[in-house]
Design an enzyme around this catalytic site. Structure first.
Site, PDB file in Angstrom:
ATOM      1  N   GLU A   6       3.561  -5.807   1.149  1.00 12.68           N
ATOM      2  CA  GLU A   6       3.442  -5.526   2.587  1.00 12.68           C
ATOM      3  C   GLU A   6       2.082  -4.892   2.849  1.00 12.68           C
ATOM      4  O   GLU A   6       1.630  -4.030   2.096  1.00 12.68           O
ATOM      5  CB  GLU A   6       4.559  -4.566   3.022  1.00 12.68           C
ATOM      6  CG  GLU A   6       4.485  -4.245   4.498  1.00 12.68           C
ATOM      7  CD  GLU A   6       5.748  -3.560   5.009  1.00 12.68           C
ATOM      8  OE1 GLU A   6       6.853  -4.059   4.739  1.00 12.68           O
ATOM      9  OE2 GLU A   6       5.600  -2.510   5.655  1.00 12.68           O
ATOM     10  N   HIS A  68       5.679  -9.457  10.834  1.00 10.66           N
ATOM     11  CA  HIS A  68       6.723  -8.572  11.361  1.00 10.66           C
ATOM     12  C   HIS A  68       6.745  -8.718  12.890  1.00 10.66           C
ATOM     13  O   HIS A  68       5.698  -8.958  13.502  1.00 10.66           O
ATOM     14  CB  HIS A  68       6.429  -7.114  11.017  1.00 10.66           C
ATOM     15  CG  HIS A  68       6.462  -6.810   9.545  1.00 10.66           C
ATOM     16  ND1 HIS A  68       6.774  -5.570   9.038  1.00 10.66           N
ATOM     17  CD2 HIS A  68       6.231  -7.598   8.457  1.00 10.66           C
ATOM     18  CE1 HIS A  68       6.722  -5.600   7.713  1.00 10.66           C
ATOM     19  NE2 HIS A  68       6.388  -6.812   7.333  1.00 10.66           N
TER      20      HIS A  68
END
Ligand code: FAD
Length: 278
Positions: A6, A68
């Site tokens: 991430e 996201h």
């Protein structure tokens, strides 16, 4: 075993080029995908940075990006705009999130929960949908059982892959995984691992997500927290230890919260390369 990273976009005032070196170094570690966060307060245009970085990961470095997307501060029309932008940038994979509540960001009431966004995504495109899960229970959930029930709703709505909140006690993950199995949640669950390499970072993270800290972890912080070099080595070793144990216990995947630090990600990846089979 899935292995993913991430990253977060730089501040809007920082040129995207500033993180290119970081992305290149992370891509060289060959994760299955890299997910790019989206600031809950970023507005529709805030998502542009997420898109740009996700597209660069794909086009320049050949890595699958996952964008996201938090929804509580958006109307349906705004989310449609974001989805149009995602399509323009060639983004096909979305981590569908509610987003954290904040007095600074008015909620728009079109989406109250991530499951509603997932339903919306299903009706408005052909995206691969990921969702978040919480081994130590989401802080607003009334109970662990209710949290799992709502997680099942996200999977039933179309989330085909779950990524967990960070945790430092693997036992909490194992007990959560068992509850998921009992609840009939049978999509891959990646374990979120955050290498803690400085003391300030952990205080902020823990107050945000409420992760419990095992004695072994607090002893490490107390002993090494004052020394950046010692803390970095200890934090990397702790993360490696967690990953080895998770792999030995058959975890579906590891999602490394890299904090845009490719050196730490590289050291961890190299330490477990044989276990990851890469
Ligand atoms: P939900 O699944 O909607 O759950 C939120 C709460 O509502 C839970 O307590 C749940 O039990 C409850 N709930 C769900 N459905 C119902 C229902 N029908 N009735 C009653 N209660 C219900 N935030 C960002 O802003 N940007 C990011 O990029 C980002 N990335 C993240 C990545 C990961 C891997 C994780 C774990 C979190 C991330 N977050 C991000 C934070 C996330 O937005 C927050 O944790 C948020 O508080 C919850 O999001 P969710 O999608 O899990 O919410």
């Amino acid at each position: 075993m899935i292995y993913s990273f991430e990253v977060f976009p730089p501040k809007p005032t920082t040129p995207v080029e500033d993180v290119t070196g970081c992305f290149e170094a992370l891509s060289a570690l060959k994760p299955d995908f890299i997910s790019v966060t989206y600031g809950a307060g970023g507005g529709v245009n805030g998502g542009k940075l997420t898109c740009e970085l996700a597209a660069r990961l794909k086009n320049e470095f050949g890595i699958k990006p996952v964008a996201h997307l938090p929804c509580i501060s958006y109307t349906k029309d705004e989310i449609r705009e974001v989805l149009t932008m995602f399509r323009q940038y060639g983004i096909t994979d979305i981590l569908a999130l509610r987003g954290d509540k904040s007095p600074d960001r008015p909620e728009k009431n079109d989406f109250r929960y991530a499951s509603e966004l997932i339903n919306f995504l299903r009706q408005n495109g052909d995206f691969e949908i990921f969702a978040a899960c919480y081994p130590e229970v989401h802080p607003e959930a009334r109970s662990a059982a209710e949290d799992i029930r709502h997680l099942r709703e996200k999977v039933d709505a179309g989330a085909g892959h779950l990524i967990s909140q960070l945790f430092f006690d693997n036992e909490s993950f194992y007990s959560f995984r068992e509850k998921c199995e009992i609840a009939g949640i049978n999509v891959p669950i990646e374990a979120g691992i955050m290498p803690v390499v400085n003391a300030a970072q952990i205080q902020r993270m823990v107050s945000l997500c409420g992760a419990s800290l095992p004695r072994k972890f607090t002893a490490m912080m107390q002993r090494f927290g004052h020394s950046p070099e010692a803390m970095r080595d200890a934090g990397i070793a702790y993360a490696v230890d967690q990953i080895v144990d998770l792999a030995a216990n058959g975890v579906d995947g590891i999602h490394l919260y890299t904090m845009n630090n490719p050196t730490v990600a590289r050291r961890i990846t190299e330490a477990v390369s044989g276990i990851l089979g890469r």
